[in-house]
Design an enzyme around this catalytic site. Structure first.
Site, PDB file in Angstrom:
ATOM      1  NE  ARG A 238      -4.086  -1.779   0.036  1.00 10.38           N
ATOM      2  CZ  ARG A 238      -4.058  -2.779  -0.831  1.00 10.38           C
ATOM      3  NH1 ARG A 238      -3.043  -2.898  -1.670  1.00 10.38           N
ATOM      4  NH2 ARG A 238      -5.039  -3.665  -0.865  1.00 10.38           N
ATOM      5  CD  GLU A 267      -3.291   3.392  -5.835  1.00  9.97           C
ATOM      6  OE1 GLU A 267      -4.127   2.580  -6.262  1.00  9.97           O
ATOM      7  OE2 GLU A 267      -2.275   3.066  -5.194  1.00  9.97           O
ATOM      8  CG  HIS A 285      -3.153  -0.543  -7.257  1.00 10.68           C
ATOM      9  ND1 HIS A 285      -3.675   0.137  -6.190  1.00 10.68           N
ATOM     10  CD2 HIS A 285      -3.044  -1.837  -6.841  1.00 10.68           C
ATOM     11  CE1 HIS A 285      -3.879  -0.688  -5.181  1.00 10.68           C
ATOM     12  NE2 HIS A 285      -3.500  -1.909  -5.556  1.00 10.68           N
TER      13      HIS A 285
END
Length: 320
Positions: A238, A267, A285
């Site tokens: 993450r 993000e 991602h």
């Protein structure tokens, strides 16, 4: 209004499962990510919300859905959902663990190879200035064999990376809250160390830990100072596990040899400074973006929705 609301288009496996039932469902049909206002409008009467990791489900959204029984998150993570508040409202939250481990481990391993052997950088050269021909000192990278790989989090994804890169004759060290069992360590010839020792010894550090209050900015300026100037950093966990400002500074000051990021602190935004560095690989991602993983994830969320509405238990509840 729909009984089940899907706040994003999912692989057709999900709707195929729902179509076999009498459950009324609706799917967000807009472009891009759903807005908060749009989400609130559609959850008012629904009993199950199926939502991707990119959709924030906070207290306001939960309060707008008084009939909600289940939030089925399409992703192994669930930091996009206020799970404690959902529990206080009697709402189960589920995720889709394990089924995306292979896909994510493959991407992380690929990023290690691409970064150390400068594959993406080489592709950019060939699409722009080209090269004059083979030369003994041109475009040198580093072999994986004999190097030390430090894995932060030896869960299912971390073990998948260990398996793949141990086959490249990398030495595996790892850290996490609890030491793995002897059989797991033996399988990958893995050595359990502290985080500080891992950072000091590793030629490559790859992150596979969950985002928790304890792991937020786990890798910050003091940690970068411990790492070798020749080390590489991979993040497929993450984004906020890393302090990206500190990472960018370390890269700009040549305190690290390079980095590969598949997830980002803010993000989907990416700091422009990373885009200017040749020794940084940026991917959008895509850790679990395989047909196989996404189909399996879709099956889990749709099956959980059907089970809960039929009075049965959901699998992979994360907030009990």
């Amino acid at each position: 209004m729909a009984t089940v609301y899907l706040s994003a288009k999912l692989p057709k496996v999900a709707t195929e499962i729902l179509n076999k039932t009498a459950i009324h469902y609706e799917v967000f049909d807009g472009t891009g990510l759903i807005s908060k206002d749009e989400l609130i409008k559609h959850v008012k009467d629904c009993k199950v919300l199926i939502t991707p990791l990119s959709t924030q489900v906070d207290q306001e959204v939960i309060d707008a859905a008084p009939k909600l029984k289940l939030i089925a998150n399409f992703g192994a993570g669930f930091n996009n959902i206020d799970v404690k508040y959902a529990r206080s409202k009697g709402i189960d939250v589920t995720n889709t663990p394990f089924v995306s481990s292979t896909a994510t481990a493959e991407v992380a391993s690929g990023l290690v190879i691409a970064l150390m052997r400068r594959i993406v950088e080489g592709d950019r050269v060939m699409r722009s200035v080209g090269f004059d021909g083979w030369a003994p000192l041109f475009f040198l990278g580093h072999e994986l064999a004999g190097k030390t790989l430090g894995i932060v989090g030896l869960g299912s994804i971390g073990r998948g990376v260990a398996q793949r890169l141990h086959a490249f004759n990398m030495k595996i060290i790892y850290t996490q809250r609890h030491q793995a069992d002897p059989a797991t360590e033996a399988q990958y010839s893995a050595e359990y160390v502290t985080l500080d020792e891992l950072l000091k010894r590793s030629d490559v550090v790859t992150l596979h830990c969950p985002l928790t209050p304890e792991t937020h900015h786990l890798i910050d300026a003091p940690q970068f100072a411990m790492m070798k100037d020749s080390a590489f950093l991979i993040n497929c966990a993450r984004g906020p596990v890393i302090n990206e400002a500190a990472l960018l500074q370390a890269l700009q000051e040549h305190k690290l040899a390079g980095a590969a990021l598949d997830v980002y602190e803010a993000e989907p935004n990416v700091a422009d400074g990373f885009k200017k560095l040749d020794n940084v690989i940026l991917t959008p991602h895509i850790g679990n973006a395989s047909f196989e993983a996404r189909d399996a994830m879709a099956e889990i969320v749709a099956t959980n929705a059907v089970n809960v509405l039929n009075g049965e238990a959901a699998k992979y509840i994360v907030n009990r």
